[in-house]
Every structure is written in C-alpha cells, then in structure tokens.
Write a protein that holds these residues in place. Structure first.
Motif, PDB file in Angstrom:
ATOM      1  N   HIS A  42      36.482  54.952  34.230  1.00  0.00           N
ATOM      2  CA  HIS A  42      36.123  53.555  34.049  1.00  0.00           C
ATOM      3  C   HIS A  42      36.877  52.526  34.829  1.00  0.00           C
ATOM      4  O   HIS A  42      36.304  51.661  35.675  1.00  0.00           O
ATOM      5  N   ASN A  43      38.037  52.839  34.910  1.00  0.00           N
ATOM      6  CA  ASN A  43      38.714  51.716  35.854  1.00  0.00           C
ATOM      7  C   ASN A  43      38.547  51.813  37.001  1.00  0.00           C
ATOM      8  O   ASN A  43      38.540  50.912  37.847  1.00  0.00           O
ATOM      9  N   LEU A  44      38.440  53.102  37.710  1.00  0.00           N
ATOM     10  CA  LEU A  44      38.035  53.162  39.049  1.00  0.00           C
ATOM     11  C   LEU A  44      36.723  52.797  39.482  1.00  0.00           C
ATOM     12  O   LEU A  44      36.630  51.884  40.514  1.00  0.00           O
ATOM     13  N   PHE A  45      35.746  53.095  38.578  1.00  0.00           N
ATOM     14  CA  PHE A  45      34.473  52.664  38.829  1.00  0.00           C
ATOM     15  C   PHE A  45      34.521  51.008  38.760  1.00  0.00           C
ATOM     16  O   PHE A  45      33.684  50.441  39.843  1.00  0.00           O
ATOM     17  N   SER A  46      34.818  50.369  37.517  1.00  0.00           N
ATOM     18  CA  SER A  46      34.908  49.046  37.686  1.00  0.00           C
ATOM     19  C   SER A  46      35.511  48.199  38.758  1.00  0.00           C
ATOM     20  O   SER A  46      35.286  47.345  39.347  1.00  0.00           O
ATOM     21  N   LYS A  47      36.725  48.873  39.279  1.00  0.00           N
ATOM     22  CA  LYS A  47      37.484  48.219  40.467  1.00  0.00           C
ATOM     23  C   LYS A  47      36.539  48.570  41.630  1.00  0.00           C
ATOM     24  O   LYS A  47      36.487  47.422  42.452  1.00  0.00           O
TER      25      LYS A  47
END
Length: 243
Positions: A128-133
């Motif tokens: 989620h963190n990679l995708f959101s960034k």
C-alpha cells in the motif's frame, strides 16, 4: 469537497453507534474469512472499537505506534487531485458520515465505516505504501492532465477499493469497498462473477461504477505483481513528464 483541518466533533446518536456495531459484527466475519494477510495483520494491530464509532484522536494515537500515516476528516467525496495530494503526504481522508440502518448491506456513498474498516488496516502494508507513493507522485506531476488523473483513479478503484489477490491458491480480498459490503463479498464468490487477471494497462482504461455492486473484478497473482506494476508506471510516467 472540503477537507477539515481539525476534526469536527460529530455527536453520533445511539442509533449511529448501533449501526456501527451491526456493521462490525456482520463484516468482521467476512474480513476474517476472506481478507488478505496484510489486512488481517493491520486490523489486529489497530484494535478498532467494536461497539462504538472511534474518534480520529483514538485512531491516530494507535496509528502513531505502528504506522507513518494519519487519518484526516473530510466532508464527503474528494476530487481526485485532492485525494492524491493527501495520500502523497500519508494523510488518509475519512468521511465522518455514518450510513443509515437500511444501508447495512451496501452503501452508495462513502461513510466512516467503509473508510476506517475498509482502508485503515492496509495503511501500513508495504504494498500500500509503495502504491500510494507511486500513483500520488505521478498525479502531482500531472495535475493539469485529467486523462492521467482518471487513469490513476481507475487503478486505485480496481485495487484498493475492489481488488483481489491470490494467497495459497485461494481468492483473498484487499479492496475496502468489498470488505465493508456483505453484498460485494457475496458477489465475488458467485459462479458467474467475472474475475480477470490483473492488467494495469487494461484497468487504467476501464471506467468503474461506484454506486452499484461490481460486475468485474481484477485479481493479482501476488502483491509482488502490484509492486512490479508500480515500478513500471514510475518509469513510464517519469519519462513522459520530462518530454
């Protein structure tokens, strides 16, 4: 739609808290049975109250111990550019409205149960963190390009709203719109439901209907597939931004 700098204290009624408790009881069974491992871990870390609507202060206090995200109150739907600006700063928008009792199985509009129970448990997952960034960085470079913003919104919808992932050969759910709707969960596992292999290019060109139960879902072979897609998107759109 307006973003509130500070929590506007809403005095929820006893009926509102009963709706929360009923939603929690119904959907918790589905979440524990069908949710992906990342969701379940995040859910267990949060210890979300069962019988009452939690305050932003309560949740942010818990998030501060296990995440770099905070939640912020909003008054309803956000324009895509406003949503991407927030998540780029690791601030996740939460609608303060709670659905009515006759919307227990499916709510057309966003509400606090969907936003908290559907999305907050995934905030600290690596994917989620990679995708959101990734998608928010691309969006901020293309705020004057509505076509790209629409493509990114489509990608978000078919992943963290209605996304599926395989785990040990089984279909698991990570999309918040599914996990907080018993109708959506039941729909996923119908024999005639259309579930397509994840294809970022196809997804980004596919519109969606957020007011009805979905007719099509996309499934990841694993979260590594979404991580790989993020890396490719970063290269593609960083190159296009420099042209």
């Amino acid at each position: 739609m307006e973003t509130l700098e500070h929590e506007h204290i809403i005095h929820y009624t006893s009926d509102d808290h009963l709706v929360w408790a009923e939603l929690y009881e119904i959907n918790n069974q589905n979440m524990m049975k069908y949710a992906c491992k990342d969701y379940i871990k995040g859910f267990n870390d949060l210890k979300i109250p069962t019988f009452k609507i939690p305050t932003f202060y309560e949740l942010n206090t818990i998030l501060s111990t296990c995440s770099t995200w905070t939640i912020v109150p909003v008054s309803g739907y956000l324009a895509s550019e406003d949503f991407f600006k927030l998540i780029n700063r690791r601030k996740f928008p939460i609608t303060q409205r709670i659905r009515s009792k006759n919307e227990i199985e499916f709510s057309e509009l966003p509400d606090i149960f969907h936003d908290i129970m559907g999305h907050v448990p995934m905030l600290n997952s690596d994917v989620h963190n990679l995708f959101s960034k990734t998608i928010s960085d691309i969006a901020l470079q293309n705020l004057d390009n509505p076509i790209i913003l629409e493509k990114l919104s489509n990608l978000y919808w078919y992943t963290f709203e209605t996304g599926l992932v395989k785990e040990n050969g089984e279909i698991k759910i990570f999309g918040g719109a599914i996990l907080t709707s018993s109708n959506e969960v039941n729909n996923v596992f119908k024999e005639d439901t259309t579930i397509l292999p994840f294809d970022a290019e196809l997804i980004m060109s596919s519109s969606f209907d957020n007011l009805n139960v979905q007719s099509t879902y996309f499934i990841l072979e694993s979260f590594d597939q979404l991580s790989d897609a993020c890396k490719k998107l970063s290269i593609i759109y960083s190159n296009s931004a420099t042209k």
